[in-house]
Design a protein around this motif. Structure first.
Motif, PDB file in Angstrom:
ATOM      1  N   ASN A 287       0.822  -1.222   0.000  1.00 27.33           N
ATOM      2  CA  ASN A 287       0.000   0.000   0.000  1.00 27.33           C
ATOM      3  C   ASN A 287       0.854   1.269   0.000  1.00 27.33           C
ATOM      4  OD1 ASN A 287      -2.669  -0.709  -0.269  1.00 27.33           O
ATOM      5  ND2 ASN A 287      -2.869  -1.236   1.904  1.00 27.33           N
ATOM      6  N   GLY A 288       2.129   1.141  -0.291  1.00 25.12           N
ATOM      7  CA  GLY A 288       3.022   2.298  -0.276  1.00 25.12           C
ATOM      8  C   GLY A 288       2.719   3.266  -1.404  1.00 25.12           C
ATOM      9  N   ARG A 289       3.089   4.547  -1.171  1.00 24.08           N
ATOM     10  CA  ARG A 289       2.879   5.588  -2.188  1.00 24.08           C
ATOM     11  C   ARG A 289       4.204   6.259  -2.500  1.00 24.08           C
ATOM     12  NH1 ARG A 289       0.190   4.675   2.342  1.00 24.08           N
ATOM     13  NH2 ARG A 289      -0.369   6.790   2.975  1.00 24.08           N
ATOM     14  N   LEU A 290       4.546   6.241  -3.775  1.00 23.63           N
ATOM     15  CA  LEU A 290       5.756   6.920  -4.248  1.00 23.63           C
ATOM     16  C   LEU A 290       5.309   8.211  -4.920  1.00 23.63           C
ATOM     17  CD1 LEU A 290       8.818   6.982  -5.017  1.00 23.63           C
ATOM     18  CD2 LEU A 290       8.205   5.705  -7.077  1.00 23.63           C
ATOM     19  N   VAL A 291       5.727   9.355  -4.367  1.00 23.22           N
ATOM     20  CA  VAL A 291       5.322  10.638  -4.944  1.00 23.22           C
ATOM     21  C   VAL A 291       6.528  11.268  -5.632  1.00 23.22           C
ATOM     22  CG1 VAL A 291       4.149  12.827  -4.544  1.00 23.22           C
ATOM     23  CG2 VAL A 291       3.737  10.908  -2.995  1.00 23.22           C
ATOM     24  N   LEU A 292       6.348  11.603  -6.904  1.00 22.09           N
ATOM     25  CA  LEU A 292       7.427  12.175  -7.703  1.00 22.09           C
ATOM     26  C   LEU A 292       7.190  13.667  -7.891  1.00 22.09           C
ATOM     27  CD1 LEU A 292       7.582   9.406 -10.475  1.00 22.09           C
ATOM     28  CD2 LEU A 292       8.834   9.499  -8.309  1.00 22.09           C
ATOM     29  N   VAL A 293       8.197  14.474  -7.559  1.00 22.34           N
ATOM     30  CA  VAL A 293       8.108  15.913  -7.824  1.00 22.34           C
ATOM     31  C   VAL A 293       9.306  16.414  -8.638  1.00 22.34           C
ATOM     32  CG1 VAL A 293       6.594  16.520  -5.887  1.00 22.34           C
ATOM     33  CG2 VAL A 293       9.060  16.499  -5.547  1.00 22.34           C
ATOM     34  N   GLY A 294      10.412  15.657  -8.621  1.00 21.15           N
ATOM     35  CA  GLY A 294      11.586  16.046  -9.412  1.00 21.15           C
ATOM     36  C   GLY A 294      11.467  15.491 -10.821  1.00 21.15           C
ATOM     37  N   LEU A 295      11.990  16.231 -11.793  1.00 24.64           N
ATOM     38  CA  LEU A 295      11.860  15.825 -13.199  1.00 24.64           C
ATOM     39  C   LEU A 295      13.229  15.472 -13.785  1.00 24.64           C
ATOM     40  CD1 LEU A 295       9.436  18.683 -14.321  1.00 24.64           C
ATOM     41  CD2 LEU A 295       8.817  16.354 -13.692  1.00 24.64           C
ATOM     42  N   PRO A 296      13.497  14.170 -14.025  1.00 27.04           N
ATOM     43  CA  PRO A 296      14.793  13.786 -14.604  1.00 27.04           C
ATOM     44  C   PRO A 296      14.956  14.356 -16.015  1.00 27.04           C
ATOM     45  CG  PRO A 296      13.584  11.855 -13.813  1.00 27.04           C
ATOM     46  CD  PRO A 296      12.638  13.013 -13.780  1.00 27.04           C
ATOM     47  N   ALA A 297      16.180  14.709 -16.353  1.00 30.59           N
ATOM     48  CA  ALA A 297      16.448  15.354 -17.645  1.00 30.59           C
ATOM     49  C   ALA A 297      15.992  14.492 -18.816  1.00 30.59           C
ATOM     50  CB  ALA A 297      17.937  15.667 -17.757  1.00 30.59           C
ATOM     51  N   ASP A 298      16.175  13.158 -18.724  1.00 32.42           N
ATOM     52  CA  ASP A 298      15.812  12.329 -19.888  1.00 32.42           C
ATOM     53  C   ASP A 298      14.367  11.828 -19.811  1.00 32.42           C
ATOM     54  OD1 ASP A 298      15.842  10.334 -18.036  1.00 32.42           O
ATOM     55  OD2 ASP A 298      17.315   9.079 -19.060  1.00 32.42           O
ATOM     56  N   ASN A 299      13.622  12.260 -18.747  1.00 32.97           N
ATOM     57  CA  ASN A 299      12.184  11.985 -18.686  1.00 32.97           C
ATOM     58  C   ASN A 299      11.846  10.494 -18.622  1.00 32.97           C
ATOM     59  OD1 ASN A 299       9.538  12.874 -18.545  1.00 32.97           O
ATOM     60  ND2 ASN A 299       9.248  12.956 -20.759  1.00 32.97           N
ATOM     61  N   ARG A 300      12.769   9.663 -18.120  1.00 32.78           N
ATOM     62  CA  ARG A 300      12.541   8.215 -18.103  1.00 32.78           C
ATOM     63  C   ARG A 300      12.665   7.653 -16.690  1.00 32.78           C
ATOM     64  NH1 ARG A 300      10.259   8.110 -21.877  1.00 32.78           N
ATOM     65  NH2 ARG A 300      10.856   7.940 -24.042  1.00 32.78           N
ATOM     66  N   LEU A 301      11.800   6.688 -16.366  1.00 27.90           N
ATOM     67  CA  LEU A 301      11.907   5.977 -15.096  1.00 27.90           C
ATOM     68  C   LEU A 301      11.412   4.550 -15.310  1.00 27.90           C
ATOM     69  CD1 LEU A 301      12.231   5.687 -12.021  1.00 27.90           C
ATOM     70  CD2 LEU A 301       9.933   6.629 -11.771  1.00 27.90           C
ATOM     71  N   GLU A 302      12.255   3.575 -14.999  1.00 25.95           N
ATOM     72  CA  GLU A 302      11.863   2.175 -15.142  1.00 25.95           C
ATOM     73  C   GLU A 302      11.578   1.611 -13.756  1.00 25.95           C
ATOM     74  OE1 GLU A 302      14.222  -1.622 -16.651  1.00 25.95           O
ATOM     75  OE2 GLU A 302      14.066  -0.069 -18.201  1.00 25.95           O
ATOM     76  N   LEU A 303      10.379   1.031 -13.578  1.00 29.63           N
ATOM     77  CA  LEU A 303      10.005   0.466 -12.281  1.00 29.63           C
ATOM     78  C   LEU A 303       9.518  -0.967 -12.472  1.00 29.63           C
ATOM     79  CD1 LEU A 303       7.982   3.446 -10.734  1.00 29.63           C
ATOM     80  CD2 LEU A 303      10.261   2.671 -10.056  1.00 29.63           C
ATOM     81  N   PRO A 304       9.736  -1.834 -11.480  1.00 28.27           N
ATOM     82  CA  PRO A 304       9.279  -3.220 -11.611  1.00 28.27           C
ATOM     83  C   PRO A 304       7.759  -3.330 -11.444  1.00 28.27           C
ATOM     84  CG  PRO A 304      10.306  -2.879  -9.478  1.00 28.27           C
ATOM     85  CD  PRO A 304      10.450  -1.584 -10.221  1.00 28.27           C
ATOM     86  N   VAL A 305       7.107  -3.919 -12.426  1.00 31.26           N
ATOM     87  CA  VAL A 305       5.647  -4.052 -12.391  1.00 31.26           C
ATOM     88  C   VAL A 305       5.229  -5.089 -11.347  1.00 31.26           C
ATOM     89  CG1 VAL A 305       3.607  -4.653 -13.758  1.00 31.26           C
ATOM     90  CG2 VAL A 305       5.484  -3.376 -14.814  1.00 31.26           C
ATOM     91  N   PHE A 306       5.985  -6.180 -11.257  1.00 30.86           N
ATOM     92  CA  PHE A 306       5.626  -7.274 -10.347  1.00 30.86           C
ATOM     93  C   PHE A 306       5.448  -6.759  -8.916  1.00 30.86           C
ATOM     94  CE2 PHE A 306       6.565 -10.874  -7.573  1.00 30.86           C
ATOM     95  CZ  PHE A 306       5.776 -11.869  -8.129  1.00 30.86           C
ATOM     96  N   GLU A 307       6.464  -6.055  -8.391  1.00 35.09           N
ATOM     97  CA  GLU A 307       6.393  -5.542  -7.019  1.00 35.09           C
ATOM     98  C   GLU A 307       5.299  -4.480  -6.881  1.00 35.09           C
ATOM     99  OE1 GLU A 307       9.072  -6.171  -8.692  1.00 35.09           O
ATOM    100  OE2 GLU A 307      10.351  -7.420  -7.426  1.00 35.09           O
ATOM    101  N   THR A 308       5.105  -3.691  -7.940  1.00 38.52           N
ATOM    102  CA  THR A 308       4.081  -2.643  -7.891  1.00 38.52           C
ATOM    103  C   THR A 308       2.698  -3.272  -7.724  1.00 38.52           C
ATOM    104  OG1 THR A 308       5.443  -1.245  -9.306  1.00 38.52           O
ATOM    105  CG2 THR A 308       3.132  -0.650  -9.136  1.00 38.52           C
ATOM    106  N   VAL A 309       2.446  -4.362  -8.474  1.00 42.61           N
ATOM    107  CA  VAL A 309       1.140  -5.030  -8.412  1.00 42.61           C
ATOM    108  C   VAL A 309       1.004  -5.816  -7.109  1.00 42.61           C
ATOM    109  CG1 VAL A 309      -0.290  -6.818  -9.477  1.00 42.61           C
ATOM    110  CG2 VAL A 309       0.920  -5.150 -10.916  1.00 42.61           C
TER     111      VAL A 309
END
Ligand SMILES: [Zn+2]
Ligand SMILES: [Zn+2]
Length: 337
Positions: free
Chosen positions: A252-274
Motif C-alpha cells: 500500500n506504499g505511495r511513491l510521490v514524484l516531484v523532481g523531473l529527470p532530464a531524460d524523462n525516463r523511469l523504469e520500475l518493476p511491475v511485479f512488485e508494484t502489483v
C-alpha cells in the motif's frame, strides 16, 4: 527596472534595465522584495523541457513583494498588500479541474517565470486573483521558498494521504526536501531523511528527522531495518533514487514524484508494484489554498526555512552553485536593496 533576462534558451542570463511592465485588466504590479531560485528556473532558462517558455524570459516563481498598482477590474488585493507570486500565475477557474479544486492542472494555465515573465526583477505583473497574501508573521525571506519549494512538498505529502502510524521518507534534503521533512512530521508520520551529503544529513537531524539514512551506504538495508516506508517523496531528479524509494515501500506504499529527470525516463518493476499495491503519484506545485496553509503553518512556528540571500547580479553564478548541489537549501535573491 532591473531584471535578469534569458535572451535566448541556453544563453547566460543578462541582468539589465528593461521597461517596467504595466498591469492589465485583472492584474497587479508588485514591487518584488525577494525571489527564490528554484531548479525549474534553470530548466526554463535552458529550454530543457518539451514545452518551451516564452523568450526573452524573466524567470522566477517564488516572488514576494508589495502591490504598488492595481489594474482595471475587481481585485481581491489592494495597494500595499504583501503577496506571493507562485508558479500558477493564472488558472481559468471554469474548466473541470479548476472547478474540482485541482487548479494546478487547469486546461488553460499561465505559469510565472515560464509563460509569463516572473520575479527575477524589481517589479513583476501578476494576476490579482492568483497572488496569495503573505501573513505579517512570515518574513519575505521565508515566504519566497515556501511559495514553490514549500507548497510543492506540502501538496506532495497531502496527495499521499499520510497516516500518523506510517513512515514517510524524504529523499533529498535540499530546498524542497528540508521543508518536505518538516511537513511529514506535521502530518504525524515517523520521518526518514535520505541524502548523500554530510551537511544535508546534519540538517535533517537538526530538523528533527526520526531516522537519517546516508544513501552512500547500504540504503536498502538501512530502510529494511526500520521496517520499510509507507510514503516516499523523491525531490531529486534521479531515476536511481526513485527506483530505490520504490523498492523500500511497504504494501500500500505511495511513491510521490516531484523532481523531473532530464531524460524523462523511469523504469520500475511491475511485479512488485502489483503484488504490493503500490501507487506511483505525480504532483505539481499546489493550489492557492495549499500555499495559504503553508504560510499559516509557518506563521504558527511549525516550519523553519533554511535559505541564504544572494544578489540578482550574481544569478549565473547562483545557477552554477545550485547545479553543484552544494547550496545549504534555498537561495533567495534579495531585491529590496
Ligand atoms: Zn519551483
Ligand atoms: Zn481551469
Amino acid at each position: 527596472m532591473r531584471a535578469a533576462v534569458v535572451p535566448a534558451l541556453g544563453a547566460p542570463l543578462e541582468v539589465r534595465e528593461v521597461d517596467t511592465p504595466r498591469p492589465g485588466d485583472g492584474q497587479v504590479l508588485v514591487r518584488i522584495e525577494t525571489s527564490g531560485l528554484c531548479h525549474t528556473d534553470i530548466h526554463a532558462a535552458r529550454g530543457d523541457w518539451p514545452v518551451k517558455p516564452k523568450v526573452p524570459l524573466i524567470p522566477g516563481h517564488e516572488g514576494v513583494g508589495r502591490v504598488v498598482e492595481v489594474g482595471a477590474g475587481a481585485s481581491p488585493v489592494t495597494v500595499g498588500d504583501r503577496v506571493a507570486l507562485p508558479w500558477l500565475g493564472h488558472a481559468c477557474g471554469s474548466c473541470r479541474y479548476c472547478v474540482a479544486g485541482w487548479e494546478t492542472y487547469c486546461l488553460a494555465p499561465q505559469y510565472m517565470g515560464y509563460t509569463m515573465d516572473g520575479s527575477y526583477a524589481d517589479y513583476a505583473v501578476a494576476y490579482a486573483s492568483h497572488v496569495v497574501r503573505v501573513p505579517d508573521a512570515v518574513s519575505s525571506l521565508d515566504a519566497a521558498p515556501l511559495t514553490c519549494a514549500g507548497v510543492t512538498t506540502y501538496k506532495a505529502l497531502k496527495v499521499a494521504r499520510p497516516q500518523p502510524t506510517e513512515t514517510a521518507m524524504i529523499v533529498g534534503i535540499g530546498g524542497l526536501g528540508h521543508l518536505a521533512l518538516q511537513y511529514a512530521g506535521i502530518f504525524g508520520t515517523t520521518t526518514v531523511a535520505v541524502d548523500v551529503e554530510d551537511e544535508k544529513l546534519k540538517l535533517a537531524a537538526e530538523l528533527g528527522a526520526d531516522h537519517v539514512v546516508d544513501a552512500r551506504g547500504d540504503q536498502a538495508a538501512a530502510l529494511a531495518e526500520i521496517g520499510g516506508v509507507d510514503v516516499a517523496v523523491v525531490t531529486v531528479p534521479s531515476p536511481a533514487s526513485m527506483r530505490a524509494a520504490h523498492a523500500a515501500l511497504n504494501p500500500n506504499g505511495r511513491l510521490v514524484l516531484v523532481g523531473l529527470p532530464a531524460d524523462n525516463r523511469l523504469e520500475l518493476p511491475v511485479f512488485e508494484t502489483v503484488l504490493k499495491g503500490i501507487s506511483v503519484i505525480g504532483s505539481l506545485v499546489g493550489t492557492r489554498n495549499d500555499l495559504r496553509e503553508c504560510f499559516e503553518l509557518h506563521a504558527r512556528g511549525r516550519t523553519r526555512v533554511v535559505a541564504e540571500t544572494r544578489r540578482l547580479e550574481d544569478v549565473n553564478a547562483c545557477f552554477e552553485e545550485v547545479l553543484s548541489g552544494k547550496v545549504p537549501a534555498r537561495l533567495v535573491f534579495d531585491l529590496g536593496a
